[in-house]
Design an enzyme around this catalytic site. Structure first.
Site, PDB file in Angstrom:
ATOM      1  N   ALA A  30      -4.641   0.402   6.390  1.00 45.35           N
ATOM      2  CA  ALA A  30      -3.181   0.783   7.012  1.00 45.35           C
ATOM      3  C   ALA A  30      -1.948  -0.012   6.179  1.00 45.35           C
ATOM      4  CB  ALA A  30      -3.199   0.290   8.354  1.00 45.35           C
ATOM      5  N   HIS A  31      -2.310  -1.114   5.896  1.00 42.95           N
ATOM      6  CA  HIS A  31      -1.139  -1.917   5.194  1.00 42.95           C
ATOM      7  C   HIS A  31      -0.639  -1.105   3.855  1.00 42.95           C
ATOM      8  CE1 HIS A  31      -1.209  -5.242   8.082  1.00 42.95           C
ATOM      9  NE2 HIS A  31      -0.188  -5.739   7.609  1.00 42.95           N
ATOM     10  N   VAL A  32      -2.128  -0.734   3.154  1.00 42.78           N
ATOM     11  CA  VAL A  32      -1.731  -0.023   1.898  1.00 42.78           C
ATOM     12  C   VAL A  32      -0.947   1.138   2.252  1.00 42.78           C
ATOM     13  CG1 VAL A  32      -3.051   1.332   0.033  1.00 42.78           C
ATOM     14  CG2 VAL A  32      -3.908  -0.969   0.763  1.00 42.78           C
TER      15      VAL A  32
END
Lengths: 293, 203
Positions: free
Chosen positions: B37-39
């Site tokens: 999700a951060h990517v």
């Protein structure tokens, strides 16, 4: 050999897999409670109380005490007279598969080549089995799942034996500082000594997960070192979940084997506040008893 | 060391009051995000695309749940924090560009996140590692879930929480990093502590 006995082994195994996923070992829980009597640093007390509240909630809901339900690991003592031999590992593997679905457990078995998770907590080399033979007619097994966070800071070295004992304290204390909050302190520190890293690491693991808190090595010289190392570790100020204070470790356990004249191998393994183990004994007539440890 | 009960959205003033070692409970909305999700968040930022949820004044939780779907709604069974260090590469950009005010995880974060938190007024707090059941109890409702194609653990869960905690402040908005301080002090104590053990080694 009756099929009934195979069923009893699987039933007993499933019981201890469940038991050791839901609750930490009794001595560990009691040690965490006891640590509130000596810890005065407020952030650390907040973490210790949260840990205890989580333990109680997990027991009430029959849910896994930590979402990381660890690598399935069995320490087995197999009596000469116990009729199930090579089939045993297949039966225990099936028990893990079934509990993974039923409780449920998180599947922690990833193929390092394809990066695929098998989804059922089994795969090449897992569950992990450690087997000892003994003169008796029953089967004894301890299930000890251990999470990824506490495996990450593990260490193993081979050092020259000349002044190895003098070097050991700094090796252990540096490892505790390097680990910091990672292994979810308060931890049990296991130290293994032997001829080679494989032996030292295995003994360190056993020292960390199998020995009850407060137990001491039967060699009084080693027992004295365990006491001294515990005092030293708890002077470092890392504390519960790394928030400071005097309860970084609940105990330090050392196990050793004879070494090679030229080597002194040291393994260091941590086990988290949620150190889990449960034991089952299965008799040849199919009767069995299980208990948390 | 103070105890704060904060409600989302979190303001700069809320964050500025927090000091390392303080205890915090959060009520309101929590957004889970792990590695994948951060990517995806950073990709969206760089392409100038909107995210499924507005994170200004928001709280990010490094965690993936054990969740079951009951009819149309989800129930969270366990949701302890995951190791935050893996998100170090992405978090400074998420803080700067999305206006996230609190990041919750375990194990601490590095100097780039600490610097971003100082510049853009944010804080990093830990939730008790492993305490997934305690976390789940404070989650009252699943308001939504995005990016389920990443898998349930990596998806972005929008959670309504009440008194989510206890959380301990590890990085504040003044450039302090509690874990770094404690680790430095521990490192300084090693040699003396090791010397004290020497009298107890065999031989």
């Amino acid at each position: 050999m009756p099929v009934k006995l195979e069923d009893a082994v699987k039933e007993a195994a499933k019981e201890i897999v469940k038991m050791a996923s839901v609750s930490p070992a009794l001595d560990v829980k009691n040690a965490i409670k006891g640590s509130l009597n000596i810890e005065t640093h407020e952030p650390s007390r907040v973490q210790l109380n949260a840990i205890l509240e989580n333990i109680n909630l997990a027991e009430n809901y029959k849910a896994a005490v930590c979402q990381d339900t660890g690598v399935p690991t069995f320490f087995i003592r197999l009596g000469d007279g116990f009729p199930i031999r090579s089939r045993l590992l297949q039966i225990l593997t099936e028990a893990v598969r079934e509990v993974t679905k039923e409780l449920p457990l998180r599947s922690n078995t990833v193929d390092p080549v394809s990066e695929k998770n098998s989804g059922d907590n089994t795969g090449l080399g897992v569950p992990v089995f450690d087997i000892e033979l003994f003169d008796g007619d029953y089967l004894e097994m301890v299930y000890t799942p251990k999470g990824g966070g506490t495996e990450l800071p593990s260490k193993a070295f081979v050092i020259p034996p000349g002044n190895a004992w003098e070097k050991l304290p700094k090796l252990v204390l540096d490892a505790v500082v390097d680990a910091g909050p990672m292994p979810c302190p308060p931890v049990i520190v296991g130290v293994g000594i032997g001829p080679s890293v494989d032996v030292a690491a295995k003994l360190a693991k056993k020292a960390a997960v199998l020995r009850p808190i407060g137990s001491r090595n039967s060699n009084p010289d080693v027992a004295k070192l365990e006491d001294a190392l515990l005092r030293a570790v708890n002077k470092l100020g890392i504390g519960a979940h790394g928030t400071g204070g005097v309860v970084t470790a609940l105990d330090v356990h050392i196990e050793y084997a004879y070494r090679h004249p030229a080597t002194f191998a040291v393994g260091i393994v941590f086990s988290c506040w949620a150190t889990r183990r449960a034991r089952a004994i299965v008799h040849p007539d199919g009767s069995f008893e299980v208990r948390p440890q | 060391m103070a105890i704060y009960h904060l409600k989302t959205p979190i303001s700069d003033q809320d964050v500025e009051r927090l000091n390392i070692g303080d205890t915090v409970y959060v009520s309101g909305i929590l957004v889970s995000a792990r590695d994948a999700a951060h990517v995806r968040m950073v990709e969206a930022i760089r392409r100038g695309e909107a995210l499924p949820v507005d994170l200004r004044g928001g709280v990010i939780y490094h965690a993936g749940p054990v969740a079951v779907k009951e009819g149309e709604s989800w129930r969270i069974i366990s949701m302890g924090p995951t190791t935050s260090a893996r998100m170090e590469e992405f978090e400074p950009e998420v803080i700067e560009k999305l206006g996230v005010k609190l990041v919750i995880g375990k194990g601490g974060m590095g100097s780039r996140t600490t610097e971003a938190m100082r510049r853009f007024k944010a804080a990093y707090l830990i939730f008790t590692g492993g305490a997934g059941v305690l976390a789940a109890r404070a989650i009252k409702r699943v308001l939504g879930v995005h990016w389920l194609d990443l898998g349930a653990a990596e998806a972005m869960w929008i959670l309504e929480v009440e008194e989510f905690g206890p959380l301990t402040v590890i990085i504040d908005s003044k450039g302090n990093n509690y874990y770094e301080d404690l680790r430095r002090k521990a490192r300084e104590r090693v040699d003396e502590a090791a010397r004290e053990v020497l009298g107890s080694v065999p031989r």
